[in-house]
Design a protein around this motif. Structure first.
Motif: not given
Lengths: 342, 342
Positions: B11-20, B40-44, B97-104, B297-301
């Motif tokens: 996604g356009d705002n990854a990884p921060k918006a996704i993790i938030d 891992g490092e970035v997420i952590k 149980d599910a996989f969510i992605s805002a990627g390609n 969607h790609g522009s996920s906040k």
């Protein structure tokens, strides 16, 4: 003087709403006449109840009516004395500059093709529709006449749409978009990919693929698509407007304070509602036939017909949109063979 | 406990918006865990800056990222250590149980087909989308995954859509409409006519052809169409909402009185805006594959991801929508030969 032929008998609210709309138009604006076609006695009776310049509306008698559920081709061929067929014949004989009908859509399209005929070089005439956007008005072409299209049709729609927007809205070089599932170049099915290729080398300002939301952003002036997608888009747009107005109404009727706000803002909302009112936007020309045929929707009210006359027919006549389309296609070599995948 | 696998890098705002978004979801609702997949490092580092129950979010490392402009099939085949492919593999191994992605989007669809696989009996999985109407929510299926469809696909979309609305919105017998250019039976091109025939005898509550404005009227629960029309409709709906909100804003900022009205009505408008906010509606399941894959969607906040988790993934898991689809298609004889014109 401009003369507009109007089918007095077509549409759910005919003949009263149609005739009332004509009278409203005549009383609002100078410089044109109207010929009402239909059952003379009925029309005369409604006219007699109203005030207007008698020199500006005349009647041509037609005893039959094409009903909403008549089979289009049969109706046009067999009901020779119907208001629609008589109206088409008057137009063909140059007794008027445009023919407006709110009657059976299929019959109107069939009549336009069979009785008026296509402009040379145009494979498929088209019914475009105007919708408001964040910037100017946007033309969706085709908005319902052709549910299956070949790539060459998209190019021809684009050329006609470009002329329409150039002359009516005085745009120098209308921006043409191909309505697709993504904005990147290689999007969509084979027909869309080939349409993209034809549009890229065509005599229009093609800016590439566009998505549904680009219709309302106003970043394009003309959205080119087949009549299936165009028709769904047009009607969904109207439906979304109606839904949002209902929601807003709900907000304003919540309590005394919101009701007071509504009273204070009433006039501002009136302009807003009129901008999104399908009746104000109604009246679509059948582009690509030799004379100006305008379809007004089946549920046309008096104000719809008035708009179709004043906002659609007269500007299209004055700006000579049909002549420009004829000129452009006469001077163009149309090669349907370009249609195929290269 | 429910575990949701989330692609932290898409996604356009990854990884921060996704993790938030994941943190917001965990802080708002109990009863589920999240597995973040990515660097891992970035997420952590992002997680460390926030307050939440550390037992409810874990990390699985993946060193590669599939970019928005990567070719889908190549990316899925070659980038084995990408957050998306690793996420898919965890899902396949029942680690979530599910996989969510805002990627390609293309890569996500390809991965769902290649790495997870279709449910037996379903020819074409589909991406549906929910939109608000005057009554309940309406499901548009397909909303972009299949730009060309055969009649059998429409029937399969209808069956999946019906199950979705039945289980998620507790509707006894969801009303299924075929999105067309008119409401009469014999409308549209050959594909639509054959789809109409299949739907009429299919195991769904088919109410016939519908038009664009019937999406917002709420008279149907599921609008069946190909992904071209569905995608344009969905995006036009969003665009129309955005246009109308802009117009309303213009009215409220006209003068001192209207500005005062806005202040008085602010909270009422907040609910209204949230109802039409695409971010609130985001998160579409890929129906027809064996596990629950959700595209955001790609522009996920952050709030988009939060919605995709709380409003989409968890109800779909709790209502066992996938199981019901599997059961229904297992017990059904799908005959693609019914596809042909009889």
């Amino acid at each position: 003087m401009i003369n507009i032929i109007v089918d007095a008998m077509g549409g759910d609210n005919a003949p009263k709403a149609i005739i009332d709309g004509c009278i409203e138009a005549v009383n609002m604006q100078e410089g044109f006449k109207i010929t009402l076609v239909g059952k003379g006695e009925v029309i005369k009776k409604i006219l007699d109840d109203n005030k207007f310049d008698r020199n500006r509306i005349d009647i041509v008698n037609a005893n039959e009516v094409i009903a909403g559920d008549d089979t289009p081709t049969k109706a046009i061929k067999n009901k020779k004395d119907s208001s629609m067929v008589v109206g088409f014949n008057l137009l063909k004989e140059k007794k008027g500059d445009a023919f407006i009908s709110a009657g059976n859509t299929g019959a109107l399209m069939t009549g336009a093709l069979l009785l008026i005929g296509r402009i040379k070089g145009i494979d498929r005439p088209s019914l475009p529709a105007l919708v408001p956007s964040k910037k100017n008005m946007v033309l969706i072409i085709d908005a319902g006449m052709n549910t299956v299209c070949r790539p060459i049709n998209y190019l021809q729609f684009a050329i006609m749409g470009s002329i329409y927007m150039k002359l009516i809205y005085k745009l120098q070089s209308p921006k043409i978009g191909l309505l697709n599932v993504g904005s990147e170049d290689a999007k969509g099915n084979d027909t869309l990919k080939n349409a993209f290729r034809l549009l890229s080398s065509g005599p229009v300002n093609f800016i590439g693929n566009m998505e549904g939301n680009d219709i309302t952003s106003g970043d394009v002036d003309v959205a080119v698509c087949d009549g299936y997608v165009g028709n769904v888009s047009l009607k969904l747009f109207e439906g979304a407007g109606s839904l949002l107005l209902k929601e807003i109404k709900g907000i304003f009727t919540k309590n005394m304070i919101t009701k007071l706000c509504y009273l204070l803002m009433k006039s501002a909302f009136k302009d807003f509602k009129s901008k999104f009112d399908p009746d104000e936007l109604a009246g679509a020309p059948v582009l690509g036939v030799k004379e100006l045929v305008i379809k007004s929707h089946g549920s046309s009210k008096a104000k719809t017909i008035r708009s179709a006359i004043l906002k659609r027919a007269i500007p299209l006549i004055q700006c000579e949109v049909l002549n420009e389309i004829k000129n452009q296609f006469e001077n163009m070599e149309v090669k349907p063979s370009d249609d195929e995948i290269s």
